[in-house]
Design a protein around this motif. Structure first.
Motif, PDB file in Angstrom:
ATOM      1  N   ARG A   1      13.521   2.643 -10.294  1.00 49.69           N
ATOM      2  CA  ARG A   1      13.703   1.293  -9.754  1.00 49.69           C
ATOM      3  C   ARG A   1      12.906   1.157  -8.464  1.00 49.69           C
ATOM      4  N   GLU A   2      12.531  -0.064  -8.177  1.00 49.74           N
ATOM      5  CA  GLU A   2      11.849  -0.338  -6.920  1.00 49.74           C
ATOM      6  C   GLU A   2      12.877  -0.358  -5.784  1.00 49.74           C
ATOM      7  N   PRO A   3      12.457  -0.104  -4.549  1.00 47.84           N
ATOM      8  CA  PRO A   3      11.061   0.146  -4.169  1.00 47.84           C
ATOM      9  C   PRO A   3      10.656   1.607  -4.390  1.00 47.84           C
ATOM     10  N   SER A   4       9.362   1.862  -4.348  1.00 50.63           N
ATOM     11  CA  SER A   4       8.780   3.207  -4.416  1.00 50.63           C
ATOM     12  C   SER A   4       9.066   3.913  -5.731  1.00 50.63           C
ATOM     13  N   ALA A   5       8.960   3.184  -6.876  1.00 50.86           N
ATOM     14  CA  ALA A   5       9.212   3.803  -8.172  1.00 50.86           C
ATOM     15  C   ALA A   5       8.211   4.919  -8.445  1.00 50.86           C
TER      16      ALA A   5
ATOM     17  N   GLU B   1       4.993   2.625 -13.266  1.00 52.12           N
ATOM     18  CA  GLU B   1       5.008   3.278 -11.954  1.00 52.12           C
ATOM     19  C   GLU B   1       5.775   4.599 -11.994  1.00 52.12           C
TER      20      GLU B   1
END
Length: 306
Positions: free
Chosen positions: A47-51, A185
């Motif tokens: 999951r976002e953020p930073s997937a 991502e």
């Protein structure tokens, strides 16, 4: 017992025993355990953020765990190493599944479609007998690299930890490495690392098939064909098999109802294929397997003696 002989014995054990149902109906296969771990990380961290960063951390965690577990197995002795390595190889199950496609096609196209649907992700509901045959040979070629030569290569490089690292990365790539919106991502690191780990084995597999199939003189054309494939690695064993059998592989196919106009590999080769071509490809893979086992056995024996 040196690693060459352990690997040769493991390859023979896999070829004889395959995937025994009596065992895996009672205990989880290591690939299943890997899949469960990957699925849990995907559900929790994708999951976002930073997937992308989370995906990188996830694959690093899996690699460390595989290396640690592999090291523990090495402490149990060479018999344990051989058994675990045999379990992580997939030669017998691969050729059995692909041979089943030829058997199905000899009964009817529908039976061939049913058999091939078990080993490929493309849409085969309207595929012709020739298209089903092509899919079977492509799967055989690519998975001989991914399921046999690459794991064997990484065992030689890093022992049981090496083969476990390869298998967990390859499993992660198959689960989250696809360029779907959900995994573009999070699965990026798994896909890229899988490409790296398969770079040498894919080209080695292509060279071995070309050698056994009498296509070494066409190596420059195999290289050109391989670059036409959408995968940086899968094209090498497919191109070698296509040249050895004098057939065309790849080309247009359907995924999720959408036809993708992919390039042909050995486009001038014969495109009208039949179940006998699968038989020939399976025989080619067995001969290549035999060559590898023979080389490993001889080198391992000489190291023991001298």
């Amino acid at each position: 017992m040196n690693g060459l002989l352990i690997l040769a014995l493991a390859m023979c054990l896999d070829a004889v025993a395959g995937e025994p149902r009596w065992l895996w109906s009672r205990a989880p296969h290591p690939a299943v355990l890997m899949g469960q771990a990957i699925g849990a990380l995907d559900a929790r961290w994708n999951r976002e953020p930073s997937a992308r960063a989370k995906g990188l951390f996830a694959i690093a965690l899996l690699v460390i765990a595989a290396a640690a577990f592999g090291w523990m197995i090495t402490q149990l002795g060479w018999v344990a190493e051989m058994i675990v390595t045999a379990i992580l190889l997939a030669h017998r199950s691969l050729v059995s599944h692909v041979a089943a496609v030829a058997h199905g096609l000899r009964q009817s196209v529908a039976e061939g479609r049913r058999a091939i649907s078990m080993i490929v992700s493309r849409d085969v509901s309207t595929s012709s007998s020739s298209q089903v045959t092509r899919a079977g040979i492509e799967s055989l070629s690519e998975n001989f690299s991914d399921g046999v030569i690459a794991p064997a290569f990484w065992f030689l490089i890093g022992g049981v930890p090496g083969i476990l690292i390869y298998k967990v990365v390859n499993t992660a790539d198959s689960m989250v490495g696809y360029l779907t919106p959900r995994h573009a991502e999070f699965g990026w690191a798994a896909a890229r690392l899988d490409d790296v780990l398969n770079w040498i084995p894919a080209r080695l597999t292509g060279a071995l098939i070309a050698l056994v199939g009498g296509a070494v003189s066409q190596w420059h054309m195999i290289k050109s064909d391989a670059r036409l494939h959408r995968s940086p690695n899968a094209g090498w064993p497919e191109a070698a098999m296509a040249r050895a059998l004098k057939i065309a592989l790849a080309g247009p196919r359907s995924y999720h109802g959408q036809v993708e106009d992919l390039a042909w590999v050995n486009g001038r080769g014969r495109r009208d294929l039949n179940p006998t071509d699968i038989d020939t490809a399976v025989s080619m893979v067995w001969k290549t397997w035999g060559l590898v086992v023979g080389i490993l056995g001889l080198l391992g024996f000489f190291i023991c003696v001298f």
